[in-house]
Design a protein around this motif. Structure first.
Motif, PDB file in Angstrom:
ATOM      1  N   ASP A  70       0.819  -1.217   0.000  1.00  0.00           N
ATOM      2  CA  ASP A  70       0.000   0.000   0.000  1.00  0.00           C
ATOM      3  C   ASP A  70       0.852   1.266   0.000  1.00  0.00           C
ATOM      4  OD1 ASP A  70      -2.420  -1.373  -0.065  1.00  0.00           O
ATOM      5  OD2 ASP A  70      -2.562  -1.463   2.122  1.00  0.00           O
ATOM      6  N   SER A  73       1.655   3.336  -3.213  1.00  0.00           N
ATOM      7  CA  SER A  73       0.737   4.321  -3.784  1.00  0.00           C
ATOM      8  C   SER A  73       1.187   5.752  -3.506  1.00  0.00           C
ATOM      9  CB  SER A  73      -0.688   4.095  -3.274  1.00  0.00           C
ATOM     10  OG  SER A  73      -0.741   4.295  -1.874  1.00  0.00           O
ATOM     11  N   GLY A  79      -1.229   3.409  -8.670  1.00  0.00           N
ATOM     12  CA  GLY A  79      -2.542   3.444  -8.032  1.00  0.00           C
ATOM     13  C   GLY A  79      -2.904   2.124  -7.384  1.00  0.00           C
ATOM     14  N   GLU A  80      -4.123   2.075  -6.907  1.00  0.00           N
ATOM     15  CA  GLU A  80      -4.622   0.914  -6.175  1.00  0.00           C
ATOM     16  C   GLU A  80      -4.574  -0.367  -7.001  1.00  0.00           C
ATOM     17  OE1 GLU A  80      -8.783  -0.576  -4.175  1.00  0.00           O
ATOM     18  OE2 GLU A  80      -8.368   1.574  -4.204  1.00  0.00           O
ATOM     19  N   GLN A  84      -2.439  -3.706  -6.031  1.00  0.00           N
ATOM     20  CA  GLN A  84      -3.054  -5.032  -5.894  1.00  0.00           C
ATOM     21  C   GLN A  84      -2.354  -6.060  -6.766  1.00  0.00           C
ATOM     22  OE1 GLN A  84      -7.247  -4.651  -6.658  1.00  0.00           O
ATOM     23  NE2 GLN A  84      -7.615  -3.499  -4.788  1.00  0.00           N
TER      24      GLN A  84
END
Length: 92
Positions: A70, A73, A79-80, A84
């Motif tokens: 995380d 980011s 980005g997310e 992921q």
């Protein structure tokens, strides 16, 4: 003629097998440590590339180590969805 046909089929089969094996080999690679990897190694991660890899190294040097996926980011352009996708391919 028959030998040429069989050889062609064998070559096609080998090509297809190699194409299917390559992603499996990539998944078996050890995770990349984001806090020690250089730009070249980071650029191999999916969705990163050379520009984002350089930004990761710059951010790491300016703001300290990343503690989790995380944290990536905080780098511009990550980005997310990218985080992921990287979560099982990176370590800290």
């Amino acid at each position: 003629m028959k030998t040429r046909y069989i050889t062609g089929i064998a070559a096609l089969g080998l090509t297809l097998m190699l194409g299917l094996v390559s992603p499996a080999i990539a998944q078996d690679m050890a995770p990349i440590d984001v806090n020690t990897a250089d730009v070249t190694l980071l650029a191999e991660l999916p969705g990163i590339g050379e520009t984002r890899a350089a930004a990761i190294v710059e951010d790491r040097e300016a703001n300290g180590p990343f503690e989790s996926a995380d944290d990536l980011s905080r780098v511009s352009g990550i980005g997310e969805m990218t985080v992921q996708g990287l979560s099982d391919q990176v370590t800290f």
